[in-house]
Scaffold this motif. Structure first.
Motif, PDB file in Angstrom:
ATOM      1  N   UNK A 256       0.373  -1.105   0.070  1.00 49.34           N
ATOM      2  CA  UNK A 256      -0.223   0.055  -0.122  1.00 49.34           C
ATOM      3  C   UNK A 256       0.801   1.496   0.099  1.00 49.34           C
ATOM      4  N   UNK A 257       0.260   2.232  -0.604  1.00 50.57           N
ATOM      5  CA  UNK A 257       0.683   3.850   0.052  1.00 50.57           C
ATOM      6  C   UNK A 257       0.009   4.907  -0.363  1.00 50.57           C
ATOM      7  N   UNK A 258       0.172   5.266   1.098  1.00 47.98           N
ATOM      8  CA  UNK A 258      -1.036   6.498   1.509  1.00 47.98           C
ATOM      9  C   UNK A 258       0.099   7.734   1.513  1.00 47.98           C
ATOM     10  N   UNK A 259      -0.406   8.406   0.854  1.00 44.36           N
ATOM     11  CA  UNK A 259       0.005   9.770   0.550  1.00 44.36           C
ATOM     12  C   UNK A 259      -0.737  10.438   0.947  1.00 44.36           C
ATOM     13  N   UNK A 260      -0.581  12.015   1.090  1.00 38.72           N
ATOM     14  CA  UNK A 260      -1.594  13.273   1.409  1.00 38.72           C
ATOM     15  C   UNK A 260      -0.803  14.823   1.245  1.00 38.72           C
TER      16      UNK A 260
END
Length: 503
Positions: free
Chosen positions: A115-119
């Protein structure tokens, strides 16, 4: 049976089992197959920090990065027109997910859900002159070597202190990651969980989009509507192609013209009203040469007028407006002054509101402003400040008489009119106590009559067209634009039954 949307109220037992942010992060950290990257720009690494603080982060975090400097950010992700934007978030997710799979797939791809979380976020400055908002997204595998799915959302942060904004961002970020990993099969529950451990007055989510293998059966319009129904947002927007839009990107620095209605179904009057109002609006000195956004708006009160929300009915209205090229706004703003205040978040340009005589009389009904200390005067101060104008579509005398009979509690002075006399903004009568106020607004052109309208259609009402559709009275086809009639018959909307299939 109609499809019904509703926010499920958690039982006391369920509330006791609500996981804290730390507990959510810890569960993810000790879930062996889950492994990925956190990429955060603009507010510090608030989401990644929650996972490090929870303990066991080495089991979850492959990399944590904050390309805070614009030069570094551009070098890594490429340039975009705005740094806090959907475009920038997509670049971050694309780059980091591709890098993660490229470097680790051969080593652990057969036992890992990547997974990749980005903000990308802008917190409020000390002066309070900028918008505190951000884009958050997660791209994830539901199974090793599986095709990725994705959830993207846009948040507005209402805390005045930037430290509190960062804290709220960390909480909603963990909620998003947790929801994607463990609640993806129940998207409505996932949406409601985004406010876990948060007061809705701290964070507003005004756009949300699901995509990928896990969400193939999801209609993003219904999910966006669920945001409003659950009070995670006060308004959501849909484009002419049925896509979910982010309001700030559509309304940013634009002049705005809006028509409120039930659009059940869209009639010739609805279309003529907005067309005539648009012709006048674009000629306003304050609007000439400016980019204009035209909206058709439906309130949640209207959608809930028959009790529970009927999803099929909602989609019918949005689809029909989209069929003739309109952008649709669904809002929680019953009062017009709250609607125009909402637009003021995004623009300083002129705002126009197209209304019928019946809507105008409702605006001048004092009972709607009893919750305001300053009553109707306070509401009008809010409504008409900063370049707002009402464009009033006329009503035939016959239709006006019918309106008075059907709406005894209008708060207006009953006005008799011959059937062939038009009731316009110039001759309509409001309550005697408000005549001087109305005359002032009319004289100062805060209220204007719509001109150039089609006299032959003034007796058309949506509710009449709806009844005729249900009664299989073919006269309804003359009450709506041809593309709308074709769509209603083709899709069997609003209870329409073809003669061949009728019992």
């Amino acid at each position: 049976m109609p499809t019904v949307l509703r926010c499920d109220v958690k039982s006391l037992e369920e509330k006791k089992e609500l996981l804290t942010t730390t507990q959510k992060a810890r569960r993810i950290n000790f879930d062996a197959p889950i492994y990925g990257t956190f990429a955060e720009i603009g507010a510090g690494q608030e989401v990644a920090r929650e996972f490090f603080h929870a303990g066991g982060a080495s089991g979850t975090v492959a990399k944590s990065i904050s390309a805070y400097d614009m030069v570094f950010s551009d070098a890594i992700y490429g340039k975009s027109s705005r740094y806090v934007s959907r475009e920038r978030l997509d670049l971050m997710l694309d780059h980091e997910y591709g890098l993660l799979v490229e470097r680790l797939s051969a080593i652990r791809g057969d036992r890992t859900n990547f997974f990749v979380f980005a903000d990308t976020v802008a917190t409020g400055n000390r002066q309070g002159t900028n918008e505190a908002h951000g884009w958050l997204g997660i791209r994830f595998q539901a199974a090793p070597r599986g095709e990725p799915s994705e959830i993207v959302l846009h948040v507005r942060m209402w805390d005045r202190d930037s430290v509190l904004q960062q804290q709220a961002l960390g909480i909603v970020g963990v909620n998003l990651v947790y929801g994607a990993l463990y609640l993806r099969s129940e998207p409505k529950q996932l949406i409601e969980s985004l406010q876990d451990n948060l007061d809705t007055e701290r964070i507003e989510i005004d756009m949300l989009h699901f995509s990928g293998h896990c969400f193939e059966a999801i209609d993003n319009r219904l999910m966006a509507l669920h945001l409003v129904e659950c009070k995670l947002s006060n308004a959501v927007m849909f484009g002419p192609h049925g896509e979910v839009l982010q309001p700030s990107e559509i309304l940013h620095k634009k002049a705005i013209l809006v028509e409120r209605g039930s659009f059940r179904p869209v009639t010739h009057v609805n279309v003529d009203m907005i067309a005539c109002a648009t012709s006048q609006f674009v000629q306003e000195p304050a609007v000439k040469g400016k980019e204009v956004v035209v909206l058709m708006e439906i309130t949640m009160n209207n959608l809930l007028s028959e009790g529970a929300l009927d999803a099929r009915d909602f989609l019918s209205r949005v689809d029909l407006l989209a069929d003739i090229g309109f952008t649709v706004l669904i809002s929680n703003y019953s009062e017009y002054y709250r609607l125009t205040s909402y637009f003021r978040r995004y623009t300083k340009e002129m705002i126009g509101v197209a209304v019928g005589i019946n809507n105008l009389l409702e605006i001048f009904n004092e009972k709607y402003y009893e919750n305001l200390e300053g009553g109707i005067l306070e509401s009008f101060g809010r409504l008409f400040r900063n370049s707002v104008k009402l464009y009033v579509y006329p009503m035939s005398g016959e239709a006006y008489g019918r309106y008075i009979v059907e709406s005894r509690d209008t708060g207006t002075t009953t006005q008799s009119a011959a059937p062939n006399v038009l009731i316009t903004a110039n001759n309509v009568r409001v309550d005697d106590r408000l005549t001087s106020l109305y005359a002032h607004l009319l004289e100062r052109h805060f209220i204007d009559s719509i001109v150039g309208f089609d006299r032959t259609i003034l007796g058309i009402f949506s509710r009449d067209a709806l009844k005729k559709i249900r009664d299989q009275d073919l006269l309804w086809e003359n009450m709506v634009p041809e593309p709308i009639a074709i769509a209603i018959k083709r899709r069997g909307l609003f209870g329409h039954v073809t003669r061949s299939s009728a019992p």
